[in-house]
Design an enzyme around this catalytic site. Structure first.
Site, PDB file in Angstrom:
ATOM      1  N   LYS A  18       0.826  -1.210   0.000  1.00  9.09           N
ATOM      2  CA  LYS A  18       0.000   0.000   0.000  1.00  9.09           C
ATOM      3  C   LYS A  18       0.861   1.261   0.000  1.00  9.09           C
ATOM      4  O   LYS A  18       0.592   2.201  -0.741  1.00  9.09           O
ATOM      5  CB  LYS A  18      -0.946   0.032   1.222  1.00  9.09           C
ATOM      6  CG  LYS A  18      -1.891  -1.158   1.300  1.00  9.09           C
ATOM      7  CD  LYS A  18      -2.907  -1.001   2.420  1.00  9.09           C
ATOM      8  CE  LYS A  18      -2.321  -1.030   3.825  1.00  9.09           C
ATOM      9  NZ  LYS A  18      -1.763  -2.336   4.230  1.00  9.09           N
ATOM     10  N   ARG A  93      -9.758   0.665   9.060  1.00  3.64           N
ATOM     11  CA  ARG A  93      -9.341  -0.699   9.393  1.00  3.64           C
ATOM     12  C   ARG A  93     -10.411  -1.456  10.173  1.00  3.64           C
ATOM     13  O   ARG A  93     -10.189  -2.618  10.522  1.00  3.64           O
ATOM     14  CB  ARG A  93      -8.071  -0.633  10.247  1.00  3.64           C
ATOM     15  CG  ARG A  93      -6.796  -1.065   9.508  1.00  3.64           C
ATOM     16  CD  ARG A  93      -5.674  -0.856  10.491  1.00  3.64           C
ATOM     17  NE  ARG A  93      -4.445  -1.515  10.237  1.00  3.64           N
ATOM     18  CZ  ARG A  93      -3.381  -0.935   9.667  1.00  3.64           C
ATOM     19  NH1 ARG A  93      -3.471   0.280   9.177  1.00  3.64           N
ATOM     20  NH2 ARG A  93      -2.246  -1.584   9.587  1.00  3.64           N
ATOM     21  N   ARG A 132      11.399  -6.071   4.774  1.00  2.00           N
ATOM     22  CA  ARG A 132      11.251  -4.654   5.122  1.00  2.00           C
ATOM     23  C   ARG A 132      11.820  -4.383   6.520  1.00  2.00           C
ATOM     24  O   ARG A 132      12.401  -3.339   6.765  1.00  2.00           O
ATOM     25  CB  ARG A 132       9.762  -4.283   5.070  1.00  2.00           C
ATOM     26  CG  ARG A 132       9.484  -2.820   5.394  1.00  2.00           C
ATOM     27  CD  ARG A 132       8.036  -2.457   5.151  1.00  2.00           C
ATOM     28  NE  ARG A 132       7.133  -2.979   6.179  1.00  2.00           N
ATOM     29  CZ  ARG A 132       5.801  -2.893   6.140  1.00  2.00           C
ATOM     30  NH1 ARG A 132       5.217  -2.313   5.118  1.00  2.00           N
ATOM     31  NH2 ARG A 132       5.054  -3.377   7.114  1.00  2.00           N
ATOM     32  N   ARG A 138      11.026  -0.579  12.284  1.00  4.79           N
ATOM     33  CA  ARG A 138       9.707  -0.687  12.908  1.00  4.79           C
ATOM     34  C   ARG A 138       9.684  -1.888  13.827  1.00  4.79           C
ATOM     35  O   ARG A 138       9.894  -3.013  13.392  1.00  4.79           O
ATOM     36  CB  ARG A 138       8.629  -0.857  11.823  1.00  4.79           C
ATOM     37  CG  ARG A 138       8.282   0.405  11.114  1.00  4.79           C
ATOM     38  CD  ARG A 138       7.258   0.175  10.028  1.00  4.79           C
ATOM     39  NE  ARG A 138       6.038  -0.495  10.494  1.00  4.79           N
ATOM     40  CZ  ARG A 138       4.929  -0.578   9.765  1.00  4.79           C
ATOM     41  NH1 ARG A 138       4.882  -0.041   8.563  1.00  4.79           N
ATOM     42  NH2 ARG A 138       3.870  -1.186  10.246  1.00  4.79           N
ATOM     43  N   ARG A 150      -0.613  -9.252  13.515  1.00  9.14           N
ATOM     44  CA  ARG A 150      -1.147  -8.227  12.609  1.00  9.14           C
ATOM     45  C   ARG A 150      -1.980  -8.856  11.493  1.00  9.14           C
ATOM     46  O   ARG A 150      -3.013  -8.311  11.106  1.00  9.14           O
ATOM     47  CB  ARG A 150       0.001  -7.387  12.030  1.00  9.14           C
ATOM     48  CG  ARG A 150       0.491  -6.351  13.030  1.00  9.14           C
ATOM     49  CD  ARG A 150       1.895  -5.921  12.750  1.00  9.14           C
ATOM     50  NE  ARG A 150       2.030  -5.151  11.535  1.00  9.14           N
ATOM     51  CZ  ARG A 150       3.173  -5.042  10.847  1.00  9.14           C
ATOM     52  NH1 ARG A 150       4.260  -5.675  11.255  1.00  9.14           N
ATOM     53  NH2 ARG A 150       3.221  -4.297   9.777  1.00  9.14           N
TER      54      ARG A 150
END
Ligand code: AMP
Length: 194
Positions: A18, A93, A132, A138, A150
């Site tokens: 995204k 969400r 990533r 993160r 998640r």
């Protein structure tokens, strides 16, 4: 009514691409990017009270409570002037967030043009997030258990949001596996149909 405005919900599980596709969409269509994850990370970096509150949820891979997210989005929409439209990335969400978004857009003479969903198998998501995590800094990308949480939260709480837009005939799904440019072409075709 602000005619000609394009307001897009870019939808998909964590790691679907995204953020990457949003960057390209902003460049091509001149839209305003509204990523709730990015906004929370900005607050986190600045050490604001909102950032401290959000961290307790984010670090565990849980959702920040609806009212907190909704207020932050309201604030961003009302302080953004002269926009050609928004790309909502990582928001809504939950169905409650989707309902709140519709209400706030209507009261500003705006509406959602459509939802574009990036479809990516879970195994590929996990690989992408792991990759990533090497550079993203993160906390929620670093640990397999958090990544699994998640994805579970996405399935339980976020997937119903797709149904919400499907019922309004505003839902299009796109294959999110392949080259970045190839996927972007497909998204652009949908954008140009609005
Ligand atoms: P993202 O960058 O979109 O993956 O978001 C990172 C984290 O921020 C999520 O795992 C949630 O903890 C929080 N977050 C971002 N957007 C939302 C939202 N719309 N509702 C609730 N929590 C959110």
């Amino acid at each position: 009514m602000i005619s000609g405005m394009l307001n897009i919900v870019l939808f998909g599980p964590p790691g679907a691409g995204k953020g990457t596709q949003s960057e390209k969409l902003i460049e091509k269509y001149g839209l305003t990017h509204l990523s709730t994850g990015d906004l929370f990370r900005k607050h986190l970096g600045e050490g604001t009270d909102l950032g401290k509150l959000a961290r307790t949820y984010m670090d565990q891979g849980h959702l920040v409570p609806d009212q907190v997210v909704i207020s932050m989005v309201e604030d961003k929409i009302s302080t953004t002037k002269d926009s050609k439209g928004f790309i909502f990335d990582g928001f809504p969400r939950t169905t409650a967030q989707a309902e709140a978004l519709d209400a706030m857009l209507i009261s500003n003479g705006m509406k959602i043009s459509g939802m574009i969903a990036l479809d990516v198998p879970h195994e590929i998501l996990k690989e992408r997030i792991k990759e990533r995590g090497k550079t993203s800094n993160r906390a929620d990308d670093q640990n397999e258990e958090k990544v699994n949480t998640r994805i579970k939260v996405y399935l339980d709480e976020t997937l119903p949001v797709a149904k919400y837009y499907e019922k309004q005939d505003k839902y299009t799904s796109i294959n999110g596996v392949g080259g970045i440019d190839e996927i972007f072409e497909e998204i652009s075709e949908v954008m140009d149909s609005y």
